[in-house]
Scaffold this active site. Sequence first.
Site, PDB file in Angstrom:
ATOM      1  N   TYR A 159      38.380  31.327  34.419  1.00  0.00           N
ATOM      2  CA  TYR A 159      39.222  31.148  35.601  1.00  0.00           C
ATOM      3  C   TYR A 159      38.881  32.186  36.666  1.00  0.00           C
ATOM      4  CZ  TYR A 159      43.400  31.098  38.547  1.00  0.00           C
ATOM      5  OH  TYR A 159      44.261  31.051  39.625  1.00  0.00           O
ATOM      6  N   LYS A 163      37.438  31.607  40.544  1.00  0.00           N
ATOM      7  CA  LYS A 163      38.114  32.032  41.768  1.00  0.00           C
ATOM      8  C   LYS A 163      37.244  32.987  42.591  1.00  0.00           C
ATOM      9  CE  LYS A 163      41.791  29.583  41.412  1.00  0.00           C
ATOM     10  NZ  LYS A 163      42.065  28.500  42.385  1.00  0.00           N
TER      11      LYS A 163
END
Length: 256
Positions: A159, A163
């Site tokens: 994750y 990002k």
Amino acid sequence: MTSESSLMLLPTLFSLKGKTIVVTGAARGLGLAQSLALIEAGATVHALDLLPSSTLLSPPPGYNYHSINILSPSLGPLINSLGPIHGCIAAAGINQETPALSYTEEDFSRMMAVNVTGVFMTCQAVARVMVKYGTRGSMVVIASMSGSIANRGLICSAYNASKGAVKQLAKNLASEWGPEHGIRVNSISPGYIVTDMVEQLLATKPERRQEWADQNMLKRLSKPEEFSGAAVFLLSEASSFMTGADLVIDGGHSAW
């Protein structure tokens, strides 16, 4: 221009009246909260999400829901069918907490597909419509403070990598589309937000509510509505000279 006359212009600068905005991940959470703020500022919002319907019980005028997978080939044709578009917020994303030694290639690829490829395809489809109609618009991609830091006590390497990629994507799209087409692209990097999905996680690990709050300077977690002003700002003329930037809204978490 006097300071008094400048203040008189503020409502106009932040107005989105007559603007059409596409928001992905807009059935709930951050995307929904920002959609409602855009509508309040005068915009017409086309809300895109994977859910079959929005979680809104009484959608306000200006909120148009479309159930679609942002990775679907039909994304481009749908966005093209909306007519002139003046902006977008790419807020659709997923998370998965898994130790790096246990992450599967399938799960990692899915994370990158939704969080990075999905954002890119959304921005590309909107940009094509902007270029088609000669619209000098603004785009916002939702990154995260996790794109710049390693979260203490939260195991989410994939994750965080996604990002970080989203932040870099925004800068490069801004550099491509700004000079020739006048399209601005910025990112927002939120801290911990208490959404429905986060509430489900906190129900299984309640100790994190206080642990996460203690890690920022305000000693609390944020609500989706606290990012509404940033959405209106970045999509309006109030930010007309801002592009290629990342707006960090994390309660001071990454400023220690």
